[in-house]
Design an enzyme around this catalytic site. Sequence first.
Site, PDB file in Angstrom:
ATOM      1  N   ARG A  16       0.785  -1.167   0.068  1.00 22.26           N
ATOM      2  CA  ARG A  16      -0.006  -0.121   0.090  1.00 22.26           C
ATOM      3  C   ARG A  16       0.999   1.347   0.031  1.00 22.26           C
ATOM      4  NH1 ARG A  16      -4.190  -1.258   4.514  1.00 22.26           N
ATOM      5  NH2 ARG A  16      -2.515  -2.744   5.142  1.00 22.26           N
ATOM      6  N   THR A  85       2.303 -13.215  10.229  1.00 21.07           N
ATOM      7  CA  THR A  85       3.048 -12.675  11.487  1.00 21.07           C
ATOM      8  C   THR A  85       3.501 -13.780  12.432  1.00 21.07           C
ATOM      9  OG1 THR A  85       0.937 -12.451  12.400  1.00 21.07           O
ATOM     10  CG2 THR A  85       2.011 -10.426  11.486  1.00 21.07           C
TER      11      THR A  85
HETATM   12  C1  UD1 Z   1      -1.545  -7.217  12.561  1.00 19.36           C
HETATM   13  C2  UD1 Z   1      -2.453  -8.237  13.469  1.00 19.36           C
HETATM   14  C3  UD1 Z   1      -3.815  -7.548  13.660  1.00 19.36           C
HETATM   15  C4  UD1 Z   1      -3.649  -6.179  14.551  1.00 19.36           C
HETATM   16  C5  UD1 Z   1      -2.508  -5.178  13.546  1.00 19.36           C
HETATM   17  C6  UD1 Z   1      -2.278  -4.309  14.239  1.00 19.36           C
HETATM   18  C7  UD1 Z   1      -1.932 -10.800  12.663  1.00 19.36           C
HETATM   19  C8  UD1 Z   1      -2.490 -11.761  12.008  1.00 19.36           C
HETATM   20  N1  UD1 Z   1      -2.694  -9.569  12.703  1.00 19.36           N
HETATM   21  O1  UD1 Z   1      -2.426  -7.025  11.372  1.00 19.36           O
HETATM   22  O2  UD1 Z   1      -4.674  -8.315  14.434  1.00 19.36           O
HETATM   23  O3  UD1 Z   1      -4.804  -5.452  14.851  1.00 19.36           O
HETATM   24  O4  UD1 Z   1      -1.261  -6.090  13.144  1.00 19.36           O
HETATM   25  O5  UD1 Z   1      -1.316  -3.249  13.629  1.00 19.36           O
HETATM   26  O6  UD1 Z   1      -0.984 -10.448  13.314  1.00 19.36           O
HETATM   27  N2  UD1 Z   1       5.182  -9.277   9.043  1.00 19.36           N
HETATM   28  C9  UD1 Z   1       6.096  -9.875   8.567  1.00 19.36           C
HETATM   29  N3  UD1 Z   1       6.009 -11.121   8.087  1.00 19.36           N
HETATM   30  C10 UD1 Z   1       4.761 -11.613   7.423  1.00 19.36           C
HETATM   31  C11 UD1 Z   1       3.500 -10.607   7.662  1.00 19.36           C
HETATM   32  C12 UD1 Z   1       3.687  -9.355   8.447  1.00 19.36           C
HETATM   33  O7  UD1 Z   1       7.333  -9.700   9.203  1.00 19.36           O
HETATM   34  O8  UD1 Z   1       4.719 -12.529   6.923  1.00 19.36           O
HETATM   35  C13 UD1 Z   1       5.121  -7.802   9.754  1.00 19.36           C
HETATM   36  C14 UD1 Z   1       4.865  -6.657   8.869  1.00 19.36           C
HETATM   37  O9  UD1 Z   1       5.926  -6.309   8.058  1.00 19.36           O
HETATM   38  C15 UD1 Z   1       4.258  -5.749   9.735  1.00 19.36           C
HETATM   39  C16 UD1 Z   1       3.705  -6.571  10.850  1.00 19.36           C
HETATM   40  O10 UD1 Z   1       4.194  -7.853  10.727  1.00 19.36           O
HETATM   41  O11 UD1 Z   1       5.198  -5.054  10.386  1.00 19.36           O
HETATM   42  C17 UD1 Z   1       2.223  -6.849  11.055  1.00 19.36           C
HETATM   43  O12 UD1 Z   1       1.800  -7.484   9.673  1.00 19.36           O
HETATM   44  P1  UD1 Z   1       0.696  -6.677   8.824  1.00 19.36           P
HETATM   45  O13 UD1 Z   1       0.452  -7.294   7.473  1.00 19.36           O
HETATM   46  O14 UD1 Z   1       0.725  -4.959   8.673  1.00 19.36           O
HETATM   47  O15 UD1 Z   1      -0.704  -7.044   9.875  1.00 19.36           O
HETATM   48  P2  UD1 Z   1      -2.069  -6.527   9.909  1.00 19.36           P
HETATM   49  O16 UD1 Z   1      -2.871  -6.866   8.952  1.00 19.36           O
HETATM   50  O17 UD1 Z   1      -1.869  -4.920  10.284  1.00 19.36           O
END
Ligand code: UD1
Length: 471
Positions: A16, A85
């Site tokens: 995004r 995550t």
């Molecule tokens: C996540 C939470 C959500 C919470 C929100 C708060 C989960 C499943 N959901 O959602 O409950 O309300 O954060 O901001 O955890 N990341 C990795 N590897 C991955 C995926 C993500 O390192 O495979 C990192 C991203 O770079 C980011 C963080 O984890 O810094 C959160 O990931 P993001 O995809 O933004 O999660 P949200 O959909 O925001």
Amino acid sequence: MSDLGALILAGGASRRMLSTTSKVLHRVAGRPLIHYPVAAARAAGASMVVVVTSPKDRETVETYLVAAFGREVIGVVVQDPPRGTGDAARVGAAALGTNVRRVLILSGDVPLVAAPDVERLAAGLSEKTRLVVGTCRMDNPHGYGRIVRDAEGRPTRIVEQRDLESDTQRQIQEINAGLYAVTVDGLSSALGGLSPDNAQGEYYLTDIVPVFAKRGAAASVELSPDAVSGVNDRSQLAQVDDVMFARIAERHRLAGSSVATGARIDDAVTIGKDTRIESGVHLRGNTSIGSGSIIDVGCVVTDSTLGAQVTLLPYTVVTESQVGDACQLGPFAHARPKSVLDAEVKLGNFVETKATHMRRGAKANHLSYLGDGDVGENTNIGAGTIFCNYDGYSKHKTHIGRDVFIGSDSQLIAPVTVGDGAYVATASTITEDVPAQSLAIGRARQSIKPGYATGLRARLEAAKKKSGGGH
Ligand code: UD1
Ligand code: CA
């Protein structure tokens, strides 16, 4: 060494942002986003911080963090491909080292989280409570995971936006901040049981909550909305930037400098007491300003060191330079990289310096370009002086001694040296060295033709009539 460690999740794709630069390297108050959660974890006592990145960010993230925090406390690991995550936490946990028994989990994209928030998470851990989830109440919880609680009010699970099953769930305004404190043992076993059985086909870290809840080991801590505002697009980036700049301004005010609303001071900047920063000022990068200085409206100072009692009048630009005590620059002065101004130097309006050393008390008050020069103590550079430092191929130096007077509108064609106490007549073009205490005049001699102007006008008037011209 503390048994507290931290995992910062920053391995996800950041679509995004619509950017070739990774999200966590976009800047907030002059630092990459990723700096802030790492700093918060360190300030809350984490002895070791492991950051999970994508393969493409690894090098940049590691270079930055190692320089900012030190190699001993930073680990950077790669998650490839990003499978959620939960998967990121698994990859990171493996790199925590054996001393770490309790771990904070933070998001790389939540930069406003501060040490007190993180400390409250860690403080929630106990013999009984092995997982603490940071939550927040929001008027508009859209996009966040929702906290589901049991009849006793204990958190039992988190449901992601895309997995919401009922209107009751949709109405939950308490969201998961994405910040956790957890014991390493508990985390490892809970992560082992995750499956990607959800709307996004990912391993959700949030799915560890029921594992702890079943044993009565899950609790939550409510955090301020600031602590949780995530950056997913450039609009949120701008909002977070504003909040961060406001916080930094407040920090400097409470430490004894006056900062007008609308000044933007990067996180790394230091400012002495009783200094006044007016609105529209940008202080960037590794800049420091001494005490009792005034930085007036619209000045931009980048990676520079300014002493005490310095005055920058409006719209002065200083970049990668040093400005000594009691200097006065501007309005509209421009100190370009490697300018070194000793104490009490004055640069007036439309004066530009570059790689020039102005020694104590030297002055250039109007409309000058001083490049690759060395100007001695108390020397006065007249209006419109140019150091002609470039011949189209290379740069050359202009050396001017102390107590020299350079008359207005002079050009010094480098390489050239003007000795101490010399005097260069106005409008001179100086091509040869001027010995100390000498007068140099390098210009065409003026000639006078008495009465000539009257005849000249008559001839011009006649010529205009003949051509039938108006004007
Ligand atoms: C996540 C939470 C959500 C919470 C929100 C708060 C989960 C499943 N959901 O959602 O409950 O309300 O954060 O901001 O955890 N990341 C990795 N590897 C991955 C995926 C993500 O390192 O495979 C990192 C991203 O770079 C980011 C963080 O984890 O810094 C959160 O990931 P993001 O995809 O933004 O999660 P949200 O959909 O925001
Ligand atoms: Ca997010």
